[in-house]
Design an enzyme around this catalytic site. Sequence first.
Site, short mmCIF file in Angstrom:
data_model
loop_
_atom_site.label_atom_id
_atom_site.label_comp_id
_atom_site.label_asym_id
_atom_site.label_seq_id
_atom_site.Cartn_x
_atom_site.Cartn_y
_atom_site.Cartn_z
N LYS A 1 34.79 31.14 41.66
CA LYS A 1 35.73 30.61 40.66
C LYS A 1 37.16 30.75 41.13
CE LYS A 1 37.32 33.07 37.24
NZ LYS A 1 38.45 33.22 36.30
N ASN A 2 37.54 31.97 41.57
CA ASN A 2 38.93 32.21 41.95
C ASN A 2 39.35 31.41 43.17
OD1 ASN A 2 39.25 33.97 39.81
ND2 ASN A 2 38.88 35.82 41.02
N ARG B 1 45.49 31.47 33.53
CA ARG B 1 46.60 31.89 34.38
C ARG B 1 46.70 31.09 35.68
NH1 ARG B 1 49.80 35.60 34.11
NH2 ARG B 1 49.88 35.75 36.36
N CYS C 1 43.33 35.94 30.30
CA CYS C 1 42.74 37.17 29.74
C CYS C 1 43.82 38.18 29.38
CB CYS C 1 41.78 37.80 30.75
SG CYS C 1 40.21 36.95 30.88
N ARG D 1 50.72 40.90 33.76
CA ARG D 1 50.46 39.92 34.82
C ARG D 1 51.58 38.88 34.91
NH1 ARG D 1 44.24 38.12 34.12
NH2 ARG D 1 44.34 37.83 36.34
N PRO D 2 52.81 39.31 35.18
CA PRO D 2 53.93 38.36 35.21
C PRO D 2 53.86 37.43 36.41
CG PRO D 2 54.64 40.51 35.98
CD PRO D 2 53.23 40.68 35.49
N VAL D 3 54.65 36.35 36.35
CA VAL D 3 54.67 35.37 37.44
C VAL D 3 55.98 35.43 38.22
CG1 VAL D 3 53.06 33.81 36.27
CG2 VAL D 3 55.53 33.55 35.90
N ASP D 4 56.70 36.54 38.10
CA ASP D 4 58.00 36.62 38.75
C ASP D 4 57.92 36.50 40.27
OD1 ASP D 4 56.70 39.11 38.53
OD2 ASP D 4 58.54 40.19 38.98
N LEU D 5 56.85 37.02 40.88
CA LEU D 5 56.73 36.91 42.34
C LEU D 5 56.51 35.46 42.76
CD1 LEU D 5 54.68 40.05 43.42
CD2 LEU D 5 57.15 39.75 43.23
N ASP E 1 37.97 43.34 39.67
CA ASP E 1 37.08 42.50 38.86
C ASP E 1 35.65 43.02 38.82
OD1 ASP E 1 39.00 40.76 38.00
OD2 ASP E 1 38.56 39.19 39.46
N ILE F 1 45.28 48.09 39.75
CA ILE F 1 45.73 46.70 39.85
C ILE F 1 46.35 46.22 38.54
CG2 ILE F 1 45.07 44.35 40.45
CD1 ILE F 1 44.77 46.34 42.75
N ARG G 1 33.87 31.37 31.26
CA ARG G 1 34.97 31.09 32.17
C ARG G 1 34.64 31.52 33.60
NH1 ARG G 1 39.53 34.27 31.02
NH2 ARG G 1 40.41 33.07 32.72
#
Length: 422
Positions: free
Chosen positions: A22-23, A94, A118, A123-127, A308, A330, A400
């Site tokens: 999936k990933n 995400r 989830c 889990r920010p997206v700043d990077l 996971d 993580i 999912r």
Amino acid sequence: MDSILVTGGGELRGEIPIAGAKNACLTLMPATLLSEEPLTLTNAPRLSDIKTMSSLLESLGTEVSSMQEGKVLTMSSHNLDNLTADYDIVRKMRASILVLGPMLARAGQAVVSLPGGCAIGARPVDLHLKAMEALGAEIELREGYVHAKAPRGLRGAIIEFPFVSVGATENALLAATLAKGTTVLKHAAREPEIVDLAHCLIAMGAQIEGHGTSTIAIQGVDRLNGATHSVVTDRIELGTYMLAPAFTGGEVECLGGRIELLEAFCEKLDEAGITVEQTLKGLKVKRSNADIRAINVRTEPFPGFPTDLQAQMMALLCTATGTSVLEEKIFENRFMHAPELGRMGAKIDVNGGVATVTGVERLKGAPVMATDLRASVSLILAGLGAEGETLINRVYHLDRGYERVEEKLGNCGAKVERITGQ
């Protein structure tokens, strides 16, 4: 809302086919935005997240078609007529943020809603955004959307991530393929899904070196071609089903599995008293001792123990002999399954990012609630080894990330039934 009813008892024996990752698939699909030519993915998993990504790409103008019951996806983005990824779709997942890099690289602009997914931490997206800025993009956040533009195109840069981020590595890798000059990603993620993405992009004409290491170099090209690529085996589904006979006894062969996808995980299985054997068809797993031994687990980026698989391993250790300690390094807030396991009789003490599990003789079936994707399947596994019936509610998370769970486990003798909500 659907529920899953699990009746414990009885060994598992048989074969379980492992789907494409999936990933990996969710990362590969946005690569179509980089080319006017078709991209075909084989061995695609049949999951709701894949349908969500398909809907997102279609909203941008991509033509998506599926064959072989969804296992083959063909995407064509020759007519990229919309550069806004809308909140109504992005909020569901995400991975939607991964359309940002490809749209910027090809079209010079993109508007992408901040993503959902989830509830396992911030889990920010700043990077992701800092990587795009390093490549020359101008970023502005307005009303929940990322407004990005690169009117003169992206340009190569040295991007050093402050810590390993799989998603940010993927987004930067996608964007850098069409950037002018050379991009070097330092402290890059090394996951098999990153390697799989690089292989696909190289098949499309990208120039990439170092994938699978912590330093990836990308020489930008003017255009990318179409390609056909087979999605790598899902190592998380693989690890999940490898644990199933550890709960019940018996022997299960996971078709398509390879030890190199999960070396750290396999080492922990060995410590716990579970035998893993590489075969011509996959991985054969059986419980070698009457009792599971307590072990300590610390989640880490690849090649370490996967976050996971933490919930599934915790469920197993609930009936191990002795006391186990699990450290989640993580994501914060990823022990939400612990109270639900407690309803089944588990003894778990959570203190911040550390969970201490004191083994009990056996879990007992109870009504429980799934809080996220991996928690869902951990409760199913726990139910397989528990006494009596376990009813898992809110299993929409499950669809999912796992296709046909009831069928795959049922073919090995498990009593797992989906109860369709009214």
